[in-house]
Design a protein around this motif. Structure first.
Motif, mmCIF file in Angstrom:
data_model
loop_
_atom_site.group_PDB
_atom_site.id
_atom_site.type_symbol
_atom_site.label_atom_id
_atom_site.label_comp_id
_atom_site.label_asym_id
_atom_site.label_seq_id
_atom_site.Cartn_x
_atom_site.Cartn_y
_atom_site.Cartn_z
ATOM 1 N N ILE A 8 2.450 -15.660 5.821
ATOM 2 C CA ILE A 8 3.602 -15.329 6.660
ATOM 3 C C ILE A 8 4.184 -14.020 6.133
ATOM 4 O O ILE A 8 4.600 -13.946 4.975
ATOM 5 N N VAL A 9 4.184 -12.995 6.964
ATOM 6 C CA VAL A 9 4.629 -11.683 6.501
ATOM 7 C C VAL A 9 5.793 -11.136 7.324
ATOM 8 O O VAL A 9 6.201 -9.999 7.117
ATOM 9 N N THR A 10 6.313 -11.942 8.237
ATOM 10 C CA THR A 10 7.503 -11.559 8.990
ATOM 11 C C THR A 10 8.505 -12.697 8.894
ATOM 12 O O THR A 10 8.118 -13.862 8.761
ATOM 13 N N PRO A 11 9.791 -12.400 8.971
ATOM 14 C CA PRO A 11 10.791 -13.473 8.914
ATOM 15 C C PRO A 11 10.619 -14.423 10.093
ATOM 16 O O PRO A 11 10.413 -13.988 11.228
ATOM 17 N N GLN A 12 10.683 -15.711 9.822
ATOM 18 C CA GLN A 12 10.588 -16.708 10.877
ATOM 19 C C GLN A 12 11.986 -17.153 11.303
ATOM 20 O O GLN A 12 12.911 -17.182 10.502
ATOM 21 N N SER A 13 12.086 -17.508 12.553
ATOM 22 C CA SER A 13 13.335 -18.062 13.056
ATOM 23 C C SER A 13 13.037 -19.374 13.745
ATOM 24 O O SER A 13 11.882 -19.755 13.947
ATOM 25 N N ALA A 14 14.075 -20.089 14.137
ATOM 26 C CA ALA A 14 13.912 -21.395 14.769
ATOM 27 C C ALA A 14 13.134 -21.301 16.074
ATOM 28 O O ALA A 14 12.559 -22.291 16.530
ATOM 29 N N ALA A 15 13.102 -20.103 16.678
ATOM 30 C CA ALA A 15 12.394 -19.944 17.944
ATOM 31 C C ALA A 15 10.898 -19.720 17.755
ATOM 32 O O ALA A 15 10.133 -19.758 18.715
ATOM 33 N N ASP A 16 10.471 -19.470 16.519
ATOM 34 C CA ASP A 16 9.059 -19.191 16.258
ATOM 35 C C ASP A 16 8.240 -20.472 16.231
ATOM 36 O O ASP A 16 8.745 -21.571 16.015
ATOM 37 N N ASP A 17 6.932 -20.300 16.397
ATOM 38 C CA ASP A 17 5.998 -21.392 16.158
ATOM 39 C C ASP A 17 5.810 -21.497 14.647
ATOM 40 O O ASP A 17 5.229 -20.616 14.017
ATOM 41 N N LEU A 18 6.332 -22.548 14.074
ATOM 42 C CA LEU A 18 6.321 -22.688 12.619
ATOM 43 C C LEU A 18 5.124 -23.484 12.113
ATOM 44 O O LEU A 18 5.011 -23.722 10.912
ATOM 45 N N LEU A 19 4.235 -23.910 12.993
ATOM 46 C CA LEU A 19 3.067 -24.684 12.585
ATOM 47 C C LEU A 19 1.946 -23.715 12.205
ATOM 48 O O LEU A 19 0.902 -23.627 12.852
ATOM 49 N N THR A 20 2.177 -22.981 11.134
ATOM 50 C CA THR A 20 1.299 -21.890 10.737
ATOM 51 C C THR A 20 0.022 -22.411 10.090
ATOM 52 O O THR A 20 0.090 -23.193 9.137
ATOM 53 N N PRO A 21 -1.145 -21.987 10.555
ATOM 54 C CA PRO A 21 -2.398 -22.407 9.919
ATOM 55 C C PRO A 21 -2.621 -21.676 8.601
ATOM 56 O O PRO A 21 -1.939 -20.694 8.279
ATOM 57 N N LYS A 22 -3.611 -22.142 7.858
ATOM 58 C CA LYS A 22 -3.941 -21.510 6.585
ATOM 59 C C LYS A 22 -4.736 -20.221 6.812
ATOM 60 O O LYS A 22 -5.485 -20.089 7.779
ATOM 61 N N THR A 23 -4.551 -19.286 5.902
ATOM 62 C CA THR A 23 -5.332 -18.048 5.860
ATOM 63 C C THR A 23 -6.181 -18.084 4.600
ATOM 64 O O THR A 23 -5.723 -18.543 3.549
ATOM 65 N N ASP A 24 -7.409 -17.586 4.672
ATOM 66 C CA ASP A 24 -8.270 -17.653 3.494
ATOM 67 C C ASP A 24 -7.721 -16.772 2.377
ATOM 68 O O ASP A 24 -7.077 -15.741 2.616
ATOM 69 N N THR A 25 -7.979 -17.200 1.167
ATOM 70 C CA THR A 25 -7.418 -16.566 -0.031
ATOM 71 C C THR A 25 -7.744 -15.077 -0.100
ATOM 72 O O THR A 25 -6.878 -14.253 -0.440
#
Length: 559
Positions: A174-191
């Motif tokens: 996650i590289v941008t600020p999240q807000s309540a309106a965002d989709d917060l179910l973020t998948p994993k990114t490879d290392t």
């Protein structure tokens, strides 16, 4: 641009979870991020918060007496350390030692290791995203201050992601600020992607922007050498498992040479020396940085020219509790007439398999009251001898005045010091260029500081090392890392990246004392169970509460 809010209460809601109605309300202590960064004073306050957030939260460095610091978790998992007296109470330690961790039984502890890092990343993202939108002239922020604040925020984002990928593997990026309106179910990114797209660029930006000076000479703010120390570590970690990018050894060598003689940073730092090998030895100098009061014959210092990145404490305010882990519980039981610390616990007791890596005949670090202690000195001159099971104690943690005079310690804690850079240099140069004279000198310098006490000169050590093959030499570097950094919580990361375990005389009597054979980690176990390690044990489970909130956060293998 979407409206970004910062809340001192609700930051944690941004950890991949859907928001319920309560969290959708607008609490009074939530402010638009633009207002937080609207003046130099508020912008600095927001970035200053990162100095004590995430992996820099005090709980990762300053311990609770019963369960030590969060950073000790790896040492317990390795079987190289024990928390003898309180692991029955702090049951997560037993789960780790017995290879019985599950997302459920260590949910709370994994949450303590995982959640604060994303809270710090969120705050760093807010600074990185919002500061460029601020009218600097109106806010009274100079270009130099703007560059510094963004560079510091990027540094802290990098080090929090670095901890995450080392210990949890693939994680949401996650590289941008999240807000309540965002989709917060973020998948994993490879290392590898997180290393290449966030960690390395952030650290490189910090190096190119921040001043080239010691942290102690920069009001304890982050400097270019601090970011360089982390970048060296990042490159070396990437060279090993799970990335196995051998090209990163050359990158590490190029960066770490800045710390070696003739390098960009060489005039800023210097190694402590031995002097009389007693209270004024290099190791007791390191231990006495900003202590409350030095022991008789000792040295009180507010800084060390060997420290690169230091976590600052102040007695009575930001108290460093590491000093209560310097002794077993019997010391506090003597009462306040002998010990001002009301509770003590040898929470990070090195196991015999670790101690067998030292040669006590020549290694100063094994001499009583250097790194280790087997007795506590009482005021009448007599000694309280450690019980056999609690031998030795980590004297490296001891603040004499913090125990003897007041139950508070202002001792600073070095997260990176020059000795580690020399050891990184020896390994990276050997891997990238071969066993060169520069690689040999780097390793010999660190070993000689301990071995000259036993009459073994640097020249003799260098001669012995020069005849080794690359693989033999690298294993000598690993051995020296274990000896030199014993109480600095670096061991588990060594095992993770090398997938080799230091097998010693305490595990196999045919191995000479003072050495180690580096064997496949899956061929041994931690010693607290009959089980051997599996590769899956090298990463930790995600907190159950996080995988329940975010189904895209798939649990790590084996859990």
């Amino acid at each position: 641009m979407k409206k970004i809010y910062l809340s001192i209460v609700c930051v944690s809601l941004l950890l991949f979870s859907a928001c319920n109605n309560f969290l959708e309300e607008d609490p009074k202590n939530t402010l638009p991020a633009e207002s937080i960064f609207s003046t130099l004073k508020t912008a600095e306050a927001a970035v200053n918060n990162l100095y004590r957030a995430g992996v820099n939260d005090g709980a990762f460095i300053s311990p609770g007496v019963y369960n030590g610091t969060r950073s000790m978790m790896g040492g317990w998992s390795s079987g190289l350390f024990d928390n003898l007296n309180y692991k029955g109470q702090e049951i997560f330690i037993q789960y780790a030692q017995e290879l019985e961790m599950t997302p459920n039984n260590v949910n709370s502890k994994m949450g303590e290791l995982f959640n604060p890092l994303y809270q710090a990343i969120y705050r760093a993202n807010a600074a990185i995203a919002v500061l460029p939108t601020v009218d600097l002239a109106t806010a009274g922020i100079s270009q130099a201050d703007f560059d510094r604040l963004v560079a510091e925020a990027r540094f802290f984002r990098a080090i929090n992601y670095f901890y995450l990928v080392k210990h949890f593997g693939d994680v949401p990026m996650i590289v941008t600020p999240q807000s309540a309106a965002d989709d917060l179910l973020t998948p994993k990114t490879d290392t590898k992607t997180i290393y290449e797209q966030v960690i390395i660029p952030d650290l490189q930006a910090a190096i190119s922007t921040l001043p080239v000076r010691a942290q102690y000479e920069n009001s304890m703010r982050i400097t270019a050498p601090v970011a360089s120390a982390y970048l060296v570590d990042v490159y070396v970690q990437m060279s090993g498992f799970p990335i196995n990018d051998a090209s990163k050894y050359a990158s590490a060598a190029a960066e770490v040479k800045k710390f070696l003689p003739g390098g960009t940073y060489s005039s800023i730092y210097s190694l402590e020396d031995n002097e009389d090998f007693e209270e004024l030895s290099a190791y007791n100098k390191l231990r006495s940085v900003n202590v409350v009061e030095a022991s008789p014959g000792g040295r009180k210092s507010t800084s060390s020219s060997e420290s690169i990145y230091t976590y600052e404490f102040e007695s009575g305010m930001a108290n460093n509790g590491i000093n209560q882990n310097a002794w077993p519980m019997e010391v506090a039981a003597l009462g306040t007439a002998e010990c001002a610390v009301t509770l003590t616990n040898n929470a990070y007791k090195p196991m015999p398999r670790y101690l067998a890596m030292y040669d006590p005949a020549v290694d100063l670090r094994m001499k009583e009251r250097q790194f280790f202690a087997n007795s506590f000195d009482k005021k009448d001159g007599s000694l309280l001898i450690n019980s056999e099971l609690n031998t030795p104690s980590p004297y490296f943690y001891y603040d004499w005045g913090g125990v003897k005079i007041v139950n508070s310690s202002g001792r600073h804690w070095a997260i990176y010091r020059l000795a580690e850079m020399y050891l990184f240099a020896a390994e990276a140069i050997a891997q990238a260029e071969g066993v060169t004279a520069q690689a040999v000198d780097a390793l010999a310098t660190i070993r000689a500081r301990a071995y000259e006490f036993g009459g073994v000169s640097k020249e003799t050590i260098a001669s012995q090392l020069s005849g080794l093959s690359k693989d033999q030499f690298v294993e000598q570097v690993w051995l020296e890392r274990y000896r030199e950094l014993v109480f600095e919580w670096k061991d588990w990361n060594m095992i993770q990246r090398t997938r080799k375990y230091p097998k010693t005389n305490a595990m196999d009597g045919s191995i000479p004392v003072g050495t180690a054979q580096f064997v496949d980690v899956t061929s041994v176990g931690p010693g607290f169970t009959t089980k051997n390690f599996s590769v899956d044990n090298l990463l930790w489970p995600f907190p159950l509460e996080q995988t329940q909130r975010n189904p895209n956060l798939t649990q790590n293998p084996g859990y």
